[in-house]
Scaffold this active site. Structure first.
Site, PDB file in Angstrom:
ATOM      1  N   GLU A  60      -7.037   1.902  -5.984  1.00 36.19           N
ATOM      2  CA  GLU A  60      -7.615   0.698  -5.402  1.00 36.19           C
ATOM      3  C   GLU A  60      -6.557  -0.346  -5.039  1.00 36.19           C
ATOM      4  O   GLU A  60      -6.833  -1.276  -4.297  1.00 36.19           O
ATOM      5  CB  GLU A  60      -8.657   0.095  -6.345  1.00 36.19           C
ATOM      6  CG  GLU A  60      -8.088  -0.394  -7.650  1.00 36.19           C
ATOM      7  CD  GLU A  60      -9.171  -0.673  -8.693  1.00 36.19           C
ATOM      8  OE1 GLU A  60     -10.292  -0.182  -8.545  1.00 36.19           O
ATOM      9  OE2 GLU A  60      -8.863  -1.391  -9.650  1.00 36.19           O
ATOM     10  N   SER A  61      -5.344  -0.177  -5.555  1.00 39.97           N
ATOM     11  CA  SER A  61      -4.259  -1.072  -5.172  1.00 39.97           C
ATOM     12  C   SER A  61      -3.819  -0.831  -3.729  1.00 39.97           C
ATOM     13  O   SER A  61      -2.952  -1.543  -3.231  1.00 39.97           O
ATOM     14  CB  SER A  61      -3.069  -0.871  -6.112  1.00 39.97           C
ATOM     15  OG  SER A  61      -2.696   0.492  -6.168  1.00 39.97           O
TER      16      SER A  61
END
Lengths: 257, 288
Positions: A60-61
């Site tokens: 998700e980064s």
């Protein structure tokens, strides 16, 4: 080729290692996997370094196709960016990559899960005066919404696998088999829960998770007792294949380095 | 137009008591030095915005700077809980903290809407969750073309956005790379912005996945080497993961926390002094 000592390592392994190995085996080669923080990241990377070298890991980064050579403590470590095929902004990872339906498997942890695979990572107790304030949603609600299917991993005990969630952070199968369609959730939702005791699979007919496999050394009764709801048990319960020497040495090398 | 200044001058000028402030950074490039400076200057009643509030927000909350937090994941990544945050939510210590929580996708949509000058963002999410019940800033909208029901979230428009970047050039353009998170959106959605950079360069080199913010969307630039510590700046430092585990017992005990903040933040005048005050083993991992 196995490393020296790998064969003898088969004799001893922890229940956490069994859980991680069983979770890793769920990922088939070429799968695009959105990886949650913690245990899911360990399992997904174990799959990538053993049985599924072409699995695509998305964090998700904003890291797409990360191939870390050691286990990162967070989902935003430099090694995930340096080894990625592409690094994109966070709004883009959620909009263009997850919401668009490009991800096959979402791999999530949970503080609490119920018999329908609904997940709580927000609070224990009342929301407005919680007993335990947990980190919150993160990416999980939309991972549970949009991935083709979801795998959940957590340690098995009656406080984690509960009759009723204190808070629904991410939707599994809601309250009925039609809930996902009615709510407009495109993915198939959670299909597998892997714990340190065994494997539960979603059965659409009864609309709940059913025990289908116990890990070596675990009795069905142990699993039933460690579950906060009256757990349904499959007619035939398999025994999970114990971790192989290759799996264990890869896991230990990866997690230890 | 960007002006080069010191971090303390930028905070003094741009951040006021009661402001909505977003110190963004997604594991990478977290503006720790700016959070410490806000604490030193004793700001109060802030509404803190951040997708992934971590140790620096724990410190701001524990030091009584925050009235409210808008967020999507509050934890100490890979190490445990934010105990000062939990103490505020569970026991109103040092005082009650109002919270407004979203998912990451929801927060990202809110920043995007803010950066785009739109009143709200949309996403396919939240349906069936309790978040939709307890968070008043989650609404619903029907697509006029397909009839699909989608979640709507209001734009974020912070008073001040604060980020770290690797470099500025002499004209005040800013460049960051590696995991760039939601930093571009944090600057573009905020009324004012402060950027901390590792160094000033004559010109930028092309970087894979690099992001450039032109000087005219930035208010203040301060050169603060290792400003993200214990977070990191790719190609300048590594994440000091040991600091995050070191923080866990300090955060857990309010007395130990206050003593630590006194010694390392309040008693130091700037980020260089803060780094100097730390045990050598903690810093060496990043800079050695």
């Amino acid at each position: 080729m196995a490393e020296p000592g790998a064969t003898s390592a088969v004799d001893t392994w922890t229940s956490d290692e069994m859980m991680t190995v069983a979770a890793a085996r769920e990922l088939t080669n070429g799968t695009v996997c959105f990886v949650g923080i913690g245990l899911p990241s360990t399992a997904a990377n174990l799959a990538r370094t053993t049985s599924a070298p072409d699995v695509v890991l998305i964090y998700e980064s904003g890291c797409i196709g990360s191939k870390p050579d050691h286990l990162p403590p967070s989902i935003g470590d430099g090694v995930l960016a340096r080894t990625a095929d592409a690094v994109v902004a966070v709004p883009e990872i959620f909009a263009y990559w997850l919401q668009s339906g490009r991800v096959d498997v979402g791999f999530l942890g949970a503080a609490q899960v119920d018999r329908r695979g609904n997940i709580n990572t927000t609070v224990v107790g009342d929301y407005h005066s919680p007993t335990v304030r947990l980190p919150g949603a993160g990416g999980a609600p939309e991972i549970a919404t949009s991935c083709g299917r979801v795998i959940i991993t957590l340690r098995h005990n009656p406080r984690a696998l509960v009759e009723k969630l204190d808070f629904v952070t991410s939707v599994g199968h809601g309250d009925d088999p039609d809930a996902r369609r009615r709510l407009g959730l495109p993915g198939a939702g959670p299909q597998t829960i892997i714990t340190d005791l065994g494997v539960l699979r979603y059965d659409r007919v009864v609309n709940e998770f059913v025990l289908t496999s116990v890990h070596p050394g675990v009795e069905v009764a142990n699993v039933v007792q460690a579950t906060g709801w009256r757990l349904l048990v499959a007619e035939t319960v398999a025994q999970t294949v114990a971790p192989t020497g290759d799996e264990l040495s890869a896991l230990r090398r990866f997690a230890g380095s | 137009m960007a002006r080069f200044t010191t971090l303390s001058a930028a905070v003094a000028e741009l951040i006021r008591d009661g402001d909505v402030v977003a110190l963004e950074g997604f594991t990478h490039l977290i503006p720790f030095a700016a959070g410490h400076e806000i604490i030193r200057q004793g700001r109060r009643d802030l509404t803190l915005v951040r997708m992934t509030p971590d140790i620096i927000y724990d410190q701001l909350i524990g030091m009584g700077c925050a009235r409210k937090m808008i967020f999507s994941w509050a934890g100490n990544p890979g190490a445990g809980s934010l105990h000062r945050f939990r103490d505020a939510v569970e026991h109103a210590v040092p005082h009650l903290l109002e919270i407004e929580e979203h998912s990451h996708a929801g927060m990202a949509a809110r920043y995007q809407a803010g950066a785009s000058g739109l009143p709200f963002g949309i996403l396919r999410g939240y349906a069936g969750t309790d978040l939709a019940t307890i968070t008043p800033t989650i609404g619903w909208i029907t697509c006029p073309f397909t009839g699909e029901n989608l979640a709507a979230v209001p734009a974020l428009r912070p008073d001040v956005g604060v980020i770290c970047a690797q470099q500025a050039d002499r004209d005040g353009n800013v460049m960051l790379w590696g995991i760039t998170g939601v930093q571009k959106e944090a600057v573009l959605s905020s009324k004012h912005s402060i950027v901390l950079v590792e160094e000033i360069v004559d010109s930028f080199s092309p970087r894979t996945n690099g992001v450039v913010l032109p000087a005219w969307v930035v208010d203040a630039i301060a050169v603060v080497p290792s400003g993200p510590y214990p977070s990191y700046a790719q190609d300048y430092s590594e994440r000091a993961s040991s600091f995050y585990t070191y923080w866990e017992p300090i955060s857990r005990d309010r007395g130990a926390f206050l003593e630590w903040m006194d010694q390392h933040v309040l008693a130091t005048t700037n980020h260089a002094g803060f780094l100097e005050s730390l045990d050598r083993e903690l810093v060496v991992e990043t800079h050695g």
